[in-house]
Design an enzyme around this catalytic site. Structure first.
Site, PDB file in Angstrom:
ATOM      1  N   GLY A  74      -5.029  -5.511  21.873  1.00 24.04           N
ATOM      2  CA  GLY A  74      -3.860  -4.755  21.409  1.00 24.04           C
ATOM      3  C   GLY A  74      -4.160  -3.327  20.996  1.00 24.04           C
ATOM      4  O   GLY A  74      -3.247  -2.597  20.610  1.00 24.04           O
ATOM      5  N   TYR A 105       0.828  -1.218   0.000  1.00 22.68           N
ATOM      6  CA  TYR A 105       0.000   0.000   0.000  1.00 22.68           C
ATOM      7  C   TYR A 105       0.864   1.273   0.000  1.00 22.68           C
ATOM      8  O   TYR A 105       0.866   2.038  -0.966  1.00 22.68           O
ATOM      9  CB  TYR A 105      -0.934  -0.063   1.212  1.00 22.68           C
ATOM     10  CG  TYR A 105      -1.668   1.197   1.562  1.00 22.68           C
ATOM     11  CD1 TYR A 105      -2.231   2.022   0.583  1.00 22.68           C
ATOM     12  CD2 TYR A 105      -1.829   1.568   2.901  1.00 22.68           C
ATOM     13  CE1 TYR A 105      -2.926   3.174   0.937  1.00 22.68           C
ATOM     14  CE2 TYR A 105      -2.529   2.703   3.255  1.00 22.68           C
ATOM     15  CZ  TYR A 105      -3.071   3.513   2.271  1.00 22.68           C
ATOM     16  OH  TYR A 105      -3.748   4.640   2.631  1.00 22.68           O
ATOM     17  N   GLY A 157       1.631  -7.864  -1.135  1.00 27.31           N
ATOM     18  CA  GLY A 157       1.573  -6.811  -2.149  1.00 27.31           C
ATOM     19  C   GLY A 157       1.107  -7.343  -3.497  1.00 27.31           C
ATOM     20  O   GLY A 157       0.792  -8.528  -3.651  1.00 27.31           O
ATOM     21  N   ASN A 175       8.296  -9.692  -1.549  1.00 29.75           N
ATOM     22  CA  ASN A 175       8.014 -11.138  -1.691  1.00 29.75           C
ATOM     23  C   ASN A 175       6.588 -11.390  -2.195  1.00 29.75           C
ATOM     24  O   ASN A 175       6.184 -12.543  -2.350  1.00 29.75           O
ATOM     25  CB  ASN A 175       8.282 -11.887  -0.374  1.00 29.75           C
ATOM     26  CG  ASN A 175       7.338 -11.472   0.735  1.00 29.75           C
ATOM     27  OD1 ASN A 175       6.392 -10.728   0.512  1.00 29.75           O
ATOM     28  ND2 ASN A 175       7.599 -11.951   1.936  1.00 29.75           N
ATOM     29  N   LEU A 176       5.843 -10.313  -2.412  1.00 27.30           N
ATOM     30  CA  LEU A 176       4.468 -10.367  -2.929  1.00 27.30           C
ATOM     31  C   LEU A 176       3.539 -11.185  -2.022  1.00 27.30           C
ATOM     32  O   LEU A 176       2.487 -11.633  -2.474  1.00 27.30           O
ATOM     33  CB  LEU A 176       4.425 -10.911  -4.376  1.00 27.30           C
ATOM     34  CG  LEU A 176       5.193 -10.076  -5.410  1.00 27.30           C
ATOM     35  CD1 LEU A 176       5.060 -10.690  -6.810  1.00 27.30           C
ATOM     36  CD2 LEU A 176       4.688  -8.630  -5.451  1.00 27.30           C
ATOM     37  N   LYS A 216       8.682  -3.436  15.611  1.00 28.25           N
ATOM     38  CA  LYS A 216       9.171  -2.187  15.004  1.00 28.25           C
ATOM     39  C   LYS A 216      10.126  -1.464  15.954  1.00 28.25           C
ATOM     40  O   LYS A 216      11.124  -0.880  15.525  1.00 28.25           O
ATOM     41  CB  LYS A 216       7.973  -1.291  14.653  1.00 28.25           C
ATOM     42  CG  LYS A 216       7.132  -1.816  13.493  1.00 28.25           C
ATOM     43  CD  LYS A 216       7.848  -1.606  12.175  1.00 28.25           C
ATOM     44  CE  LYS A 216       7.048  -2.092  10.992  1.00 28.25           C
ATOM     45  NZ  LYS A 216       7.673  -1.775   9.704  1.00 28.25           N
ATOM     46  N   PHE A 255     -14.993  -2.138  16.882  1.00 25.16           N
ATOM     47  CA  PHE A 255     -14.316  -2.911  17.930  1.00 25.16           C
ATOM     48  C   PHE A 255     -14.182  -2.086  19.209  1.00 25.16           C
ATOM     49  O   PHE A 255     -13.225  -1.333  19.373  1.00 25.16           O
ATOM     50  CB  PHE A 255     -12.936  -3.368  17.455  1.00 25.16           C
ATOM     51  CG  PHE A 255     -12.973  -4.276  16.259  1.00 25.16           C
ATOM     52  CD1 PHE A 255     -13.928  -5.288  16.166  1.00 25.16           C
ATOM     53  CD2 PHE A 255     -12.066  -4.139  15.219  1.00 25.16           C
ATOM     54  CE1 PHE A 255     -13.960  -6.126  15.058  1.00 25.16           C
ATOM     55  CE2 PHE A 255     -12.087  -4.972  14.117  1.00 25.16           C
ATOM     56  CZ  PHE A 255     -13.049  -5.968  14.036  1.00 25.16           C
ATOM     57  N   TYR A 292       3.374  -6.391  17.022  1.00 25.58           N
ATOM     58  CA  TYR A 292       3.676  -5.546  15.858  1.00 25.58           C
ATOM     59  C   TYR A 292       4.518  -4.348  16.307  1.00 25.58           C
ATOM     60  O   TYR A 292       5.604  -4.086  15.765  1.00 25.58           O
ATOM     61  CB  TYR A 292       2.373  -5.095  15.187  1.00 25.58           C
ATOM     62  CG  TYR A 292       2.572  -3.992  14.187  1.00 25.58           C
ATOM     63  CD1 TYR A 292       3.411  -4.166  13.093  1.00 25.58           C
ATOM     64  CD2 TYR A 292       1.939  -2.748  14.340  1.00 25.58           C
ATOM     65  CE1 TYR A 292       3.621  -3.145  12.183  1.00 25.58           C
ATOM     66  CE2 TYR A 292       2.135  -1.729  13.434  1.00 25.58           C
ATOM     67  CZ  TYR A 292       2.978  -1.922  12.360  1.00 25.58           C
ATOM     68  OH  TYR A 292       3.187  -0.906  11.465  1.00 25.58           O
TER      69      TYR A 292
HETATM   70  N1  UDP Z   1     -11.649  -0.824  13.707  1.00 27.21           N
HETATM   71  C1  UDP Z   1     -12.985  -1.153  13.891  1.00 27.21           C
HETATM   72  N2  UDP Z   1     -13.561  -2.028  12.990  1.00 27.21           N
HETATM   73  C2  UDP Z   1     -12.877  -2.560  11.935  1.00 27.21           C
HETATM   74  C3  UDP Z   1     -11.524  -2.212  11.758  1.00 27.21           C
HETATM   75  C4  UDP Z   1     -10.939  -1.336  12.663  1.00 27.21           C
HETATM   76  O1  UDP Z   1     -13.623  -0.704  14.818  1.00 27.21           O
HETATM   77  O2  UDP Z   1     -13.465  -3.359  11.187  1.00 27.21           O
HETATM   78  C5  UDP Z   1     -11.012   0.096  14.635  1.00 27.21           C
HETATM   79  C6  UDP Z   1      -9.775  -0.463  15.326  1.00 27.21           C
HETATM   80  O3  UDP Z   1     -10.119  -1.162  16.485  1.00 27.21           O
HETATM   81  C7  UDP Z   1      -8.990   0.820  15.608  1.00 27.21           C
HETATM   82  C8  UDP Z   1      -9.372   1.751  14.450  1.00 27.21           C
HETATM   83  O4  UDP Z   1     -10.578   1.216  13.900  1.00 27.21           O
HETATM   84  O5  UDP Z   1      -9.433   1.427  16.797  1.00 27.21           O
HETATM   85  C9  UDP Z   1      -8.327   1.781  13.349  1.00 27.21           C
HETATM   86  O6  UDP Z   1      -7.981   0.448  13.023  1.00 27.21           O
HETATM   87  P1  UDP Z   1      -7.138   0.057  11.758  1.00 27.21           P
HETATM   88  O7  UDP Z   1      -7.086  -1.433  11.712  1.00 27.21           O
HETATM   89  O8  UDP Z   1      -7.657   0.780  10.563  1.00 27.21           O
HETATM   90  O9  UDP Z   1      -5.686   0.666  12.037  1.00 27.21           O
HETATM   91  P2  UDP Z   1      -4.654   0.432  13.257  1.00 27.21           P
HETATM   92  O10 UDP Z   1      -5.042   1.457  14.298  1.00 27.21           O
HETATM   93  O11 UDP Z   1      -4.796  -0.971  13.715  1.00 27.21           O
HETATM   94  O12 UDP Z   1      -3.343   0.721  12.642  1.00 27.21           O
END
Ligand code: UDP
Length: 345
Positions: A294, A13, A38, A34-35, A146, A216, A142
């Protein structure tokens, strides 16, 4: 001056958008990917080497074949939720893969490195907005993986003179404003594309009540109970990489530096859904679900250091504009798919 830039993860991306910008600026680009996540057709430069960073011979060979000036390292596994379930893959790919890359650079005398880091290295921050002075205490593998690379970069700077800039992204979002490249993940887990996919489903005649979109966590300590994030346009992230590269080229002995890249504005998950409703004109529904392990409640970045030292300034500060660029790309793609299906029928 024209440089040769190795972009790992250039089929992904953010990496694919970076390749486009580097080409527009007249640089030569070599992609190593490594695709696994991507797409080869997202790589706009002719030099695509399909290989894995876990194979030291493969990456060494790239440096033998090309006179690389600067490395931009995007290749990584980058899903918070997945990292909680599969830490083994995350540490192996992200840490061992980065080490193989850095060691190959040392062996070939290449000392300029731009690293895709993340706000997930901060964990649950004490102060908001987050500055680079905030303690880094990740709460998921994750972010840990990093941070480990950032620590390696500091030691490699001190011992071997490796010059690096780690860019700690907040939430990358949006698509190439020309509509040529977009956010493609398989599986898609990111909020904005999932909300827009829900809008598409409804436009295509799906029952709005039968939504698959989940929020979430609605019990966080935030104004509306959902998580707050700082969304930053992918084109702005790429512009920061270019500024970082210029700094590495212009400043001898940069050492190991780190910068936050965010807009400084927080939007809750429910805010994002509202913005998507406005952009698409669709009454998007969602289901309240359990928290995703997380996920910290709030992550908002201060990018003052990048503004000050890199001279970087985000152009897309309006979330509506960011979402609109993603919507434009999604519709372009679906229109192309429909056309192809028509031709095949
Ligand atoms: N999120 C959500 N529903 C989804 C995907 C993400 O509520 O289907 C929430 C997720 O819990 C976080 C925010 O949206 O609080 C951004 O999540 P995303 O996965 O886009 O990016 P991240 O923060 O993990 O890098």
């Amino acid at each position: 001056m024209k440089k040769t830039v190795l972009v790992t993860g250039g089929a992904g991306y953010i990496g694919s958008h970076m390749v486009k910008l580097l080409l527009e600026k007249g640089h030569r680009v070599v992609v190593f990917d490594n695709l696994s996540r991507g797409f080869a057709d997202a790589v706009l430069c002719p030099d695509l080497v399909v290989g894995d960073l876990l194979n030291p011979a493969a990456i060494n060979d790239v440096f033998s074949r090309f006179q690389v000036d600067v490395v931009m390292h995007f290749a990584a596994l980058a899903y918070v939720g997945e990292s909680m379930q599969h830490p083994r893959e995350y540490y192996y790919n992200n840490v061992a893969g980065s080490m193989n890359l850095l060691n190959a650079m040392l062996d070939h005398g290449i000392d300029k490195f731009v690293f895709s880091s993340t706000c997930a290295t901060y964990g649950v921050p004490e102060k908001m907005p987050i500055t680079e002075a905030e303690a880094q205490r990740p709460i998921n593998p994750y972010g840990q993986s990093k941070l480990m690379v950032e620590r390696i970069l500091a030691d490699y700077a001190q011992a071997y003179g490796m010059n690096s800039i780690a860019l700690r992204y907040f939430n990358a979002a949006g698509c190439d404003p020309d509509g040529r490249l977009g956010e493609r993940h398989d599986p898609e887990t990111h909020l904005i594309p999932l909300v827009l996919e829900e809008a598409q489903r409804v436009i295509q005649g799906g029952n709005p009540a039968a939504t698959g979109l989940e929020v979430f966590g609605t019990d966080f300590d935030t104004a509306d109970g959902s998580c707050v994030r700082d969304y930053i346009h992918v084109t702005d992230l790429c512009a920061a990489h270019l500024a970082a590269m210029d700094r590495l080229l212009d400043t001898p002995e940069t050492g190991a530096e780190a910068y936050n890249l965010g807009n400084g504005n927080g939007f809750s998950v429910l805010d994002v859904i509202d913005v998507c409703r406005r952009v698409t004109g669709v009454g998007i529904n969602y289901r309240a679900s359990a928290r995703r392990p997380g996920d910290p409640a709030v992550l908002i970045g201060s990018a003052d250091k990048a503004l000050d030292i890199l001279g970087w300034e985000p152009r897309y500060t309006d979330l509506e504009e960011i979402v609109a660029s993603a919507w434009l790309w999604m519709n372009g793609v679906s229109a192309q798919q429909e056309k192809a299906e028509e031709l095949l029928a």
